[in-house]
Write an enzyme that holds these catalytic residues in place. Sequence first.
Site, PDB file in Angstrom:
ATOM      1  N   CYS A   2      42.393  31.204  50.090  1.00 28.15           N
ATOM      2  CA  CYS A   2      43.403  30.628  50.976  1.00 28.15           C
ATOM      3  C   CYS A   2      43.066  29.162  51.225  1.00 28.15           C
ATOM      4  O   CYS A   2      41.899  28.781  51.284  1.00 28.15           O
ATOM      5  CB  CYS A   2      43.508  31.300  52.338  1.00 28.15           C
ATOM      6  N   ARG A  27      43.668  27.535  45.628  1.00 29.09           N
ATOM      7  CA  ARG A  27      42.851  28.509  46.354  1.00 29.09           C
ATOM      8  C   ARG A  27      43.560  29.847  46.566  1.00 29.09           C
ATOM      9  O   ARG A  27      42.933  30.826  46.971  1.00 29.09           O
ATOM     10  CB  ARG A  27      42.472  27.940  47.726  1.00 29.09           C
ATOM     11  N   TRP A  85      45.885  33.830  49.673  1.00 30.25           N
ATOM     12  CA  TRP A  85      45.473  34.789  48.642  1.00 30.25           C
ATOM     13  C   TRP A  85      45.175  36.062  49.417  1.00 30.25           C
ATOM     14  O   TRP A  85      44.193  36.129  50.159  1.00 30.25           O
ATOM     15  CB  TRP A  85      44.233  34.271  47.908  1.00 30.25           C
ATOM     16  N   ASN A 111      41.273  31.482  56.879  1.00 28.96           N
ATOM     17  CA  ASN A 111      40.777  31.740  55.531  1.00 28.96           C
ATOM     18  C   ASN A 111      39.492  32.540  55.699  1.00 28.96           C
ATOM     19  O   ASN A 111      38.570  32.076  56.365  1.00 28.96           O
ATOM     20  CB  ASN A 111      40.513  30.399  54.829  1.00 28.96           C
ATOM     21  N   GLY A 112      39.433  33.741  55.131  1.00 26.96           N
ATOM     22  CA  GLY A 112      38.227  34.558  55.264  1.00 26.96           C
ATOM     23  C   GLY A 112      38.601  35.991  55.576  1.00 26.96           C
ATOM     24  O   GLY A 112      39.758  36.388  55.392  1.00 26.96           O
ATOM     25  N   GLU A 497      33.407  33.456  27.037  1.00 27.09           N
ATOM     26  CA  GLU A 497      34.196  32.478  27.782  1.00 27.09           C
ATOM     27  C   GLU A 497      35.578  32.293  27.142  1.00 27.09           C
ATOM     28  O   GLU A 497      36.583  32.162  27.841  1.00 27.09           O
ATOM     29  CB  GLU A 497      33.406  31.161  27.884  1.00 27.09           C
ATOM     30  N   LYS A 501      39.049  32.999  29.099  1.00 21.79           N
ATOM     31  CA  LYS A 501      40.098  31.972  29.235  1.00 21.79           C
ATOM     32  C   LYS A 501      41.445  32.533  28.833  1.00 21.79           C
ATOM     33  O   LYS A 501      42.442  32.337  29.503  1.00 21.79           O
ATOM     34  CB  LYS A 501      39.815  30.790  28.321  1.00 21.79           C
ATOM     35  N   GLU A 504      42.729  35.257  31.369  1.00 16.01           N
ATOM     36  CA  GLU A 504      43.067  34.660  32.669  1.00 16.01           C
ATOM     37  C   GLU A 504      44.458  34.042  32.674  1.00 16.01           C
ATOM     38  O   GLU A 504      45.208  34.210  33.615  1.00 16.01           O
ATOM     39  CB  GLU A 504      42.088  33.515  32.988  1.00 16.01           C
ATOM     40  N   HIS A 520      29.280  48.789  17.066  1.00 17.83           N
ATOM     41  CA  HIS A 520      28.967  49.912  17.955  1.00 17.83           C
ATOM     42  C   HIS A 520      30.143  50.254  18.867  1.00 17.83           C
ATOM     43  O   HIS A 520      29.947  50.803  19.945  1.00 17.83           O
ATOM     44  CB  HIS A 520      27.719  49.592  18.784  1.00 17.83           C
ATOM     45  N   LYS A 619      40.948  29.932  42.684  1.00 22.37           N
ATOM     46  CA  LYS A 619      39.855  29.133  42.132  1.00 22.37           C
ATOM     47  C   LYS A 619      38.573  29.292  42.929  1.00 22.37           C
ATOM     48  O   LYS A 619      37.482  29.276  42.390  1.00 22.37           O
ATOM     49  CB  LYS A 619      40.270  27.664  42.097  1.00 22.37           C
TER      50      LYS A 619
HETATM   51  C1  G6P Z   1      36.937  32.300  40.261  1.00 20.65           C
HETATM   52  C2  G6P Z   1      37.557  31.279  39.336  1.00 20.65           C
HETATM   53  C3  G6P Z   1      36.721  31.147  38.072  1.00 20.65           C
HETATM   54  C4  G6P Z   1      35.280  30.818  38.440  1.00 20.65           C
HETATM   55  C5  G6P Z   1      34.695  31.845  39.398  1.00 20.65           C
HETATM   56  C6  G6P Z   1      33.350  31.403  39.944  1.00 20.65           C
HETATM   57  O1  G6P Z   1      37.071  33.562  39.705  1.00 20.65           O
HETATM   58  O2  G6P Z   1      38.888  31.633  39.015  1.00 20.65           O
HETATM   59  O3  G6P Z   1      37.250  30.102  37.270  1.00 20.65           O
HETATM   60  O4  G6P Z   1      34.518  30.772  37.278  1.00 20.65           O
HETATM   61  O5  G6P Z   1      35.564  32.009  40.514  1.00 20.65           O
HETATM   62  O6  G6P Z   1      33.541  30.270  40.735  1.00 20.65           O
HETATM   63  P1  G6P Z   1      32.484  29.149  41.023  1.00 20.65           P
HETATM   64  O7  G6P Z   1      33.235  28.150  41.866  1.00 20.65           O
HETATM   65  O8  G6P Z   1      31.368  29.794  41.777  1.00 20.65           O
HETATM   66  O9  G6P Z   1      32.036  28.577  39.741  1.00 20.65           O
END
Ligand code: G6P
Length: 624
Positions: A2, A27, A85, A111-112, A497, A501, A504, A520, A619
């Site tokens: 949030c 956020r 969120w 937020n929290g 990764e 990507k 996501e 496997h 994020k």
């Molecule tokens: C969220 C974001 C990711 C990020 C992860 C960890 O899931 O969408 O992109 O890698 O958090 O976040 P940080 O800020 O700790 O790297």
Amino acid sequence: MCGIVAYLGDRDAYPVLIKGLHRLEYRGYDSAGVALLNGEINLYKCKGKVSDLEEHIKGLNNSGNGKNIGSANTSGTLGMGHTRWATHGLPNDVNAHPHFSGSDSLVIIHNGIIENYSTLRKGLEKRGFKFRSETDTEVLVNLIEDIQQNEKVNLPEAVRIALNEVVGAYAIVIISKNEPDLLIAAKKGSPLVIGIGEGEYFLASDATPIVEYTKNVVYLKDEEIAIIHRKKELKIINIKNQKQTPYIHELEMELEELEKGGYPHFMLKEIYEQPRSIRDSMRGRLAWNKKSVILGGIRNHEQKLVDAKRIIIIACGTSWHAGLVGEYLFEELARIPVEVEYASEFRYRNPVIYEDDVVIAISQSGETADTLAAIELAKSKGATIIGICNVVGSSIPRTTHAGSYTHAGPEIGVASTKAFTAQVTLLTLMALSLAQKRKTIDQSRLEKIISELDKIPEKVQEVLETNDKIKTIAKKFKNARNFLYLGRGYSFPVALEGALKLKEISYIHAEGYPAAEMKHGPIALIDEEMPVVIIAPKGGSYEKVVSNIQEVKARKGIIIAVVTRGDQLVKEMADYIIEIPETEDILMPLVSSIPLQLLSYHIAVMRGCNVDQPRNLAKSVTVE
Ligand code: G6P
């Protein structure tokens, strides 16, 4: 998660709030709302994004009472805004913030998570409070109102008493209909920044909504309450009622960093920024004669690292993938055993932590709740904690013993790109510095790697120039339902990764796997419809990966191979190739991850997905 923003000053608050909410939308973006005080509190909120809120407000007619159904009166010089969120309650109009108290005289954004909200709610219901939403936030604002009414205390004191009853995390802002010059804010676990202008105050979850108005900010600390009065200086107390002295920081962020600069999406802009962001992450850290690495931020704790019997890397998401690259780097170069842990698992499984362990916490945002909690746990057992973070002044760098910033600049796209390569750059520098101090590397080899590292930004630029070709490949696979990503050695975390990507932002199911491990299990998935991205640069386990390519080929899988420029062997086997420049094996993730970012980006755009704000994600994950 949030985003919260608030304003008190002489300007019209509404434009400041809306602009701020757009900046904070990364956020969370399932609903949004604003509340403005102008004689009465006008509150508007709805499901959807900030732009939906703007449309909603524009569309309102002049018939109502200003409570989400009437005239859109957005005037007022005191106000708050929220982008959500969802945690408690569905993302809908009712659960959207801000929330009124029972009598409508207080309004809150939060937020929290209030963990004991259910007990508090039952108590309030017994005392006659009715609830309109399912949120934990509405419980908090009613608790404050209840205290104000029963204990006959002023608003700051009621907030303080209420926060002593709350278990959980919060960043909150509260306004009262009866106090047109007062804004109360508090935080614990979730971030809150106060911008101090000339006779005006800005509040936000991070500094991005503030930077264009003032560079003077105060980062509120846990359990602090800011009492912000239109005509008075900022006052901060803690929840024990002790006066605190605000420490004013100067922001280094520039406004241009927060805008798209001509790119259609932040994600694309951030992918293209990588030659610069990798360079900035190295700046000042490679000695002028390229014979050593200098990491000022960890200098005072470097001996702990040098003597460490073990390094534990904790992180989440993309940062965890960077950590995995770190494991390979530290073990190969510095010969220190490394464990890479998901922060969320580490914190709850009673891990064995020794005082001579060094924990490296990696986080782009510096706010990830699980990473923060894992740090606290390791700290309580006496380990030394080193942070690798991107957001200056965020919670993790303030909790760790030492650390280094990645200097990637603000990353707005929810899918991390430039932060990942900056983290890997930093881990490479740390591993090199340690290897030199532990004498586990020849000076000539060290100098060769440093000089090659220095050339990485140009090599990344070369990969970016193959964008059109990657776009053509993306077009072929935009309707695929599954993807497999394979790699070995340093290319294994890159495969993970790459798959992350893609899923996501395009919502295509994708799995990353160590190429040899494929046989496997995942090999059962391979047929003529399965695209398999294989990261197969020269060096390392190239020959082994070639065999894995054969295995995929034999089952008619479609091969998209990322290869070193000029590689004929794989070219003949693969259906599509993406060529990247040659570099040291250990530096390859910095180069080979770039085409995978572009591939995901183009596929997602072609599928009509919102690449900067993918569904259900946020994020900065400030809830566990
Ligand atoms: C969220 C974001 C990711 C990020 C992860 C960890 O899931 O969408 O992109 O890698 O958090 O976040 P940080 O800020 O700790 O790297």
